[in-house]
Design an enzyme around this catalytic site. Structure first.
Site, PDB file in Angstrom:
ATOM      1  N   ASP A   1       0.845  -1.193   0.000  1.00  0.00           N
ATOM      2  CA  ASP A   1       0.000   0.000   0.000  1.00  0.00           C
ATOM      3  C   ASP A   1       0.885   1.248   0.000  1.00  0.00           C
ATOM      4  O   ASP A   1       1.746   1.406   0.865  1.00  0.00           O
ATOM      5  CB  ASP A   1      -0.904  -0.014   1.234  1.00  0.00           C
ATOM      6  CG  ASP A   1      -2.013   1.015   1.143  1.00  0.00           C
ATOM      7  OD1 ASP A   1      -2.391   1.389   0.013  1.00  0.00           O
ATOM      8  OD2 ASP A   1      -2.510   1.452   2.194  1.00  0.00           O
TER       9      ASP A   1
ATOM     10  N   ASP B   1      -8.981   0.241   2.367  1.00  0.00           N
ATOM     11  CA  ASP B   1      -7.971  -0.190   3.340  1.00  0.00           C
ATOM     12  C   ASP B   1      -8.484   0.162   4.742  1.00  0.00           C
ATOM     13  O   ASP B   1      -8.118   1.183   5.316  1.00  0.00           O
ATOM     14  CB  ASP B   1      -6.641   0.522   3.045  1.00  0.00           C
ATOM     15  CG  ASP B   1      -5.536   0.110   3.999  1.00  0.00           C
ATOM     16  OD1 ASP B   1      -5.622  -0.969   4.595  1.00  0.00           O
ATOM     17  OD2 ASP B   1      -4.571   0.895   4.138  1.00  0.00           O
TER      18      ASP B   1
ATOM     19  N   LYS C   1      -4.136  -2.559  10.142  1.00  0.00           N
ATOM     20  CA  LYS C   1      -4.604  -2.550   8.751  1.00  0.00           C
ATOM     21  C   LYS C   1      -4.669  -3.933   8.120  1.00  0.00           C
ATOM     22  O   LYS C   1      -5.103  -4.051   6.969  1.00  0.00           O
ATOM     23  CB  LYS C   1      -3.699  -1.649   7.907  1.00  0.00           C
ATOM     24  CG  LYS C   1      -3.928  -0.160   8.174  1.00  0.00           C
ATOM     25  CD  LYS C   1      -2.921   0.698   7.459  1.00  0.00           C
ATOM     26  CE  LYS C   1      -3.141   2.164   7.763  1.00  0.00           C
ATOM     27  NZ  LYS C   1      -4.198   2.764   6.915  1.00  0.00           N
TER      28      LYS C   1
ATOM     29  N   GLN D   1      -3.470   1.756  15.371  1.00  0.00           N
ATOM     30  CA  GLN D   1      -2.398   2.294  14.522  1.00  0.00           C
ATOM     31  C   GLN D   1      -1.524   3.301  15.278  1.00  0.00           C
ATOM     32  O   GLN D   1      -0.297   3.247  15.219  1.00  0.00           O
ATOM     33  CB  GLN D   1      -3.029   2.960  13.294  1.00  0.00           C
ATOM     34  CG  GLN D   1      -2.035   3.537  12.293  1.00  0.00           C
ATOM     35  CD  GLN D   1      -2.737   4.151  11.085  1.00  0.00           C
ATOM     36  OE1 GLN D   1      -3.953   4.062  10.942  1.00  0.00           O
ATOM     37  NE2 GLN D   1      -1.963   4.762  10.203  1.00  0.00           N
TER      38      GLN D   1
ATOM     39  N   ARG E   1      -7.647   3.203  13.793  1.00  0.00           N
ATOM     40  CA  ARG E   1      -6.766   4.348  14.063  1.00  0.00           C
ATOM     41  C   ARG E   1      -6.152   4.330  15.459  1.00  0.00           C
ATOM     42  O   ARG E   1      -5.027   4.798  15.640  1.00  0.00           O
ATOM     43  CB  ARG E   1      -7.525   5.660  13.866  1.00  0.00           C
ATOM     44  CG  ARG E   1      -8.059   5.892  12.474  1.00  0.00           C
ATOM     45  CD  ARG E   1      -6.967   5.908  11.438  1.00  0.00           C
ATOM     46  NE  ARG E   1      -7.516   6.161  10.103  1.00  0.00           N
ATOM     47  CZ  ARG E   1      -6.853   5.976   8.984  1.00  0.00           C
ATOM     48  NH1 ARG E   1      -5.598   5.527   9.019  1.00  0.00           N
ATOM     49  NH2 ARG E   1      -7.410   6.216   7.829  1.00  0.00           N
TER      50      ARG E   1
ATOM     51  N   GLU F   1      -9.309   4.129  -1.774  1.00  0.00           N
ATOM     52  CA  GLU F   1      -8.101   3.947  -2.582  1.00  0.00           C
ATOM     53  C   GLU F   1      -8.469   3.293  -3.913  1.00  0.00           C
ATOM     54  O   GLU F   1      -9.544   2.718  -4.070  1.00  0.00           O
ATOM     55  CB  GLU F   1      -7.099   3.021  -1.875  1.00  0.00           C
ATOM     56  CG  GLU F   1      -6.709   3.458  -0.479  1.00  0.00           C
ATOM     57  CD  GLU F   1      -5.435   2.784   0.034  1.00  0.00           C
ATOM     58  OE1 GLU F   1      -4.667   2.226  -0.782  1.00  0.00           O
ATOM     59  OE2 GLU F   1      -5.227   2.816   1.259  1.00  0.00           O
TER      60      GLU F   1
ATOM     61  N   GLU G   1     -10.503   3.683   4.192  1.00  0.00           N
ATOM     62  CA  GLU G   1      -9.643   4.501   3.331  1.00  0.00           C
ATOM     63  C   GLU G   1     -10.043   4.280   1.880  1.00  0.00           C
ATOM     64  O   GLU G   1     -10.052   3.141   1.399  1.00  0.00           O
ATOM     65  CB  GLU G   1      -8.162   4.157   3.533  1.00  0.00           C
ATOM     66  CG  GLU G   1      -7.646   4.675   4.871  1.00  0.00           C
ATOM     67  CD  GLU G   1      -6.149   4.528   5.085  1.00  0.00           C
ATOM     68  OE1 GLU G   1      -5.581   5.298   5.865  1.00  0.00           O
ATOM     69  OE2 GLU G   1      -5.540   3.635   4.476  1.00  0.00           O
TER      70      GLU G   1
ATOM     71  N   GLU H   1      -9.804  12.271   8.602  1.00  0.00           N
ATOM     72  CA  GLU H   1      -9.663  13.612   8.024  1.00  0.00           C
ATOM     73  C   GLU H   1     -10.995  14.361   8.067  1.00  0.00           C
ATOM     74  O   GLU H   1     -11.055  15.510   8.501  1.00  0.00           O
ATOM     75  CB  GLU H   1      -9.170  13.511   6.578  1.00  0.00           C
ATOM     76  CG  GLU H   1      -7.820  12.830   6.442  1.00  0.00           C
ATOM     77  CD  GLU H   1      -7.503  12.503   4.999  1.00  0.00           C
ATOM     78  OE1 GLU H   1      -7.346  13.430   4.198  1.00  0.00           O
ATOM     79  OE2 GLU H   1      -7.431  11.304   4.667  1.00  0.00           O
TER      80      GLU H   1
ATOM     81  N   THR I   1      -9.199  -5.976   4.011  1.00  0.00           N
ATOM     82  CA  THR I   1      -9.068  -5.020   2.907  1.00  0.00           C
ATOM     83  C   THR I   1     -10.088  -5.471   1.867  1.00  0.00           C
ATOM     84  O   THR I   1     -10.141  -6.657   1.545  1.00  0.00           O
ATOM     85  CB  THR I   1      -7.652  -5.052   2.299  1.00  0.00           C
ATOM     86  OG1 THR I   1      -6.703  -4.763   3.327  1.00  0.00           O
ATOM     87  CG2 THR I   1      -7.498  -4.031   1.182  1.00  0.00           C
TER      88      THR I   1
ATOM     89  N   HIS J   1      -3.839  13.752   1.828  1.00  0.00           N
ATOM     90  CA  HIS J   1      -4.048  12.771   2.897  1.00  0.00           C
ATOM     91  C   HIS J   1      -2.865  12.775   3.860  1.00  0.00           C
ATOM     92  O   HIS J   1      -3.041  12.782   5.077  1.00  0.00           O
ATOM     93  CB  HIS J   1      -4.232  11.376   2.294  1.00  0.00           C
ATOM     94  CG  HIS J   1      -4.223  10.273   3.309  1.00  0.00           C
ATOM     95  ND1 HIS J   1      -5.227  10.101   4.231  1.00  0.00           N
ATOM     96  CD2 HIS J   1      -3.308   9.303   3.565  1.00  0.00           C
ATOM     97  CE1 HIS J   1      -4.941   9.065   5.005  1.00  0.00           C
ATOM     98  NE2 HIS J   1      -3.780   8.562   4.630  1.00  0.00           N
TER      99      HIS J   1
HETATM  100  O1  LIG Z   1       0.772   9.031   8.183  1.00  0.00           O
HETATM  101  C1  LIG Z   1       0.696   7.960   8.788  1.00  0.00           C
HETATM  102  O2  LIG Z   1       1.408   7.678   9.751  1.00  0.00           O
HETATM  103  C2  LIG Z   1      -0.290   6.945   8.399  1.00  0.00           C
HETATM  104  C3  LIG Z   1      -0.927   6.953   7.240  1.00  0.00           C
HETATM  105  C4  LIG Z   1      -1.960   5.980   6.903  1.00  0.00           C
HETATM  106  O3  LIG Z   1      -2.640   5.350   7.718  1.00  0.00           O
HETATM  107  C5  LIG Z   1      -2.261   5.816   5.514  1.00  0.00           C
HETATM  108  C6  LIG Z   1      -1.857   4.546   4.817  1.00  0.00           C
HETATM  109  O4  LIG Z   1      -2.382   3.424   4.982  1.00  0.00           O
HETATM  110  C7  LIG Z   1      -1.319   4.896   3.496  1.00  0.00           C
HETATM  111  C8  LIG Z   1      -2.393   5.575   2.697  1.00  0.00           C
HETATM  112  O5  LIG Z   1      -3.486   5.005   2.599  1.00  0.00           O
HETATM  113  O6  LIG Z   1      -2.143   6.656   2.137  1.00  0.00           O
HETATM  114 CA   LIG Z   2      -4.002   2.861   3.078  1.00  0.00          CA
HETATM  115 MG   LIG Z   3      -5.990  -2.931   4.941  1.00  0.00          MG
END
Ligand SMILES: O=C(O)/C=C/C(=O)CC(=O)CC(=O)O
Ligand SMILES: [Ca+2]
Ligand SMILES: [Mg+2]
Length: 439
Positions: free
Chosen positions: A138, A244, A264, A251, A248, A212, A210, A384, A268, A145
């Site tokens: 990914d 995706d 993640k 994460q 959060r 994508e 997400e 966002e 998916t 973003h």
């Molecule tokens: O900026 C970060 O730490 C995390 C970003 C994401 O969660 C996004 C990721 O999966 C990549 C994307 O979809 O642009």
């Molecule tokens: Ca992503």
């Molecule tokens: Mg995923």
């Protein structure tokens, strides 16, 4: 790179009447691929091409001896339970098959009688993941973003200095990629509550989607070789929609220093249909960078990439809560954007991924990363749109959302349209959140 040919002519009409309706995703100019079977039939899955509201069964079409030469070989390769064999054949074969399909499905085609017996209504079909996906990567190609989410995760340093030099990515998980219609339990895991010094364990409280696009690799490269940016697009089979799903809170606690992991890899979702790059040719647009941004390093730079490296694919995210479903209400739109705003192109993703000799194989999947546009209402994720869950969205029925709740179904849609070209679409990518399993 991309050349328009007779298959793009907007005047083409099909003998499959539903393909000629102006609002349809699957006119004769599209011809996307999926893997399907009749719902509940226990039949083998096989390749199919969308035409209007129908699917042309490629195994039946191959058995009917409809085509000759290179197109017949490609048709045979598309008859199995995955499209990997077709993907491995390479761009000239895909193009020969597209031309043969375009001619045979046109009004007045001699093949009509033979191929009419090979149609299955889409409403009678169930779909599978269209390829055996060996590896999934990914990317992170939207600067909007990266900036928006960076503000949440790293308020002092939202956009890290490498972003404008490297197409950033992480290696994802192929085993949990499922086709549209996927349901999955809310993930559980470790999170660090605000102000706490030790983590707790339990269901995710900040579940997100997400928006994508997925990029299915075709011919790929041998280990130790690389794909030059000028050859990159010919190695790509086509694009699908991709969600995706992202936890959060999990994460935020786990991602440093190696990036997303359990936040993640639990699910998916991809759309069943893969739209080929050839079908997208009329919708190529110049790739631009803001004044003063760095010139890409030579291996990421090519004149054709500037001239038409970007794609104007319209994208939208919709949400249908359980209450909306129970009341028979349609999904409500949360945001809308276009893929044209990406900071790195498909060709740059492929050139970068292989520059060190890493081999991409037929059926490998690349995600573009979340596709957010320049304004906040074009954002491709709730983190966002709701500014980290703080500014709740109000749905038409009065319900509000910071993050996803159990029973929520997220719908992604994509399409291309402009004057002088046929509208083509990606169909839908739908996934539904179920309650967490007992912990
Ligand atoms: O900026 C970060 O730490 C995390 C970003 C994401 O969660 C996004 C990721 O999966 C990549 C994307 O979809 O642009
Ligand atoms: Ca992503
Ligand atoms: Mg995923």
């Amino acid at each position: 790179m991309t050349h328009l040919n007779e298959t793009h002519d907007p005047a083409l009409r099909s003998w499959v009447e539903s393909a000629n309706q102006a609002t349809n995703d699957f006119p004769l100019q599209n011809l996307p691929f999926a893997v399907f079977r009749r719902q509940g039939s226990g039949e083998a899955f096989r390749g199919g091409v969308a035409i209007g509201e129908q699917i042309l069964d490629l195994a039946l079409a191959a058995a009917s001896g409809a085509f000759t030469g290179e197109a017949a070989g490609a048709l045979q390769a598309a008859s199995g339970e995955t499209l990997n064999t077709l993907m491995a054949l390479g761009q000239p074969s895909w193009s020969a098959l597209r031309l043969a399909l375009s001619r045979a499905l046109r009004e007045g085609a001699a093949e009509q009688a033979r191929l009419a017996a090979c149609l299955v209504p889409q409403s009678d079909a169930e779909f599978a993941v269209p390829a055996r996906i060996g590896d999934y990567t990914d990317f992170y190609t939207s600067v909007h973003h990266a900036t928006n989410i960076g503000r949440q995760f790293r308020p002092d340093n939202p956009l890290l200095p490498n972003f404008k030099w490297i197409p950033i990515g992480y290696h994802g998980r192929a085993s949990s990629i499922k086709v549209s219609g996927q349901t999955f339990p809310r993930p559980v895991g470790q999170t660090l509550p605000p102000g706490a010094t030790e983590p707790t364990f339990g269901p995710c409280k900040r579940l997100d989607y997400e928006l994508e696009l997925g990029v299915f690799m075709g011919s790929g490269n041998a280990l130790g070789e690389r794909i030059a940016i000028t050859d990159a697009e010919a190695s790509v089979f086509g694009l699908c929609l991709l969600n995706d799903w992202s936890a959060r809170d999990i994460q935020a606690w786990e991602y440093q220093p190696l990036g997303p992991f359990l936040s993640k890899n639990f699910a998916t979702t991809i759309s069943p249909w893969i739209v080929t790059l050839e079908a997208l040719a009329p919708y190529r647009v110049p790739f631009t960078r803001p004044e003063g941004d760095p010139q890409p390093l030579p291996y990421l730079d090519a004149p054709a990439n500037w001239a038409q490296g970007a794609m104007d694919v319209q994208l939208e995210v919709l949400l249908q809560t359980q209450a909306m479903r129970d009341a028979g209400e349609d999904a409500a739109r949360l945001s809308r954007t276009s893929y044209r705003h990406a900071y790195w192109t498909v060709a740059q993703m492929v050139a970068h991924h292989t520059v060190n000799g890493c081999n991409l194989q037929p059926g490998d999947l690349l995600g573009t990363g979340t596709l957010s546009g320049p304004t906040l209402d074009e954002a491709g994720a709730l983190i966002e749109l709701t500014v980290g869950g703080k500014q709740l969205l109000t749905l038409p029925n009065g319900q509000t959302r910071g993050y996803l709740e159990d029973g929520d179904a997220v719908v992604l849609r994509g399409w291309c349209e402009k004057a002088g070209a046929a509208r083509i679409g990606f169909g839908e990518c739908v996934g539904t959140v179920l309650p967490a399993r007992q912990v």
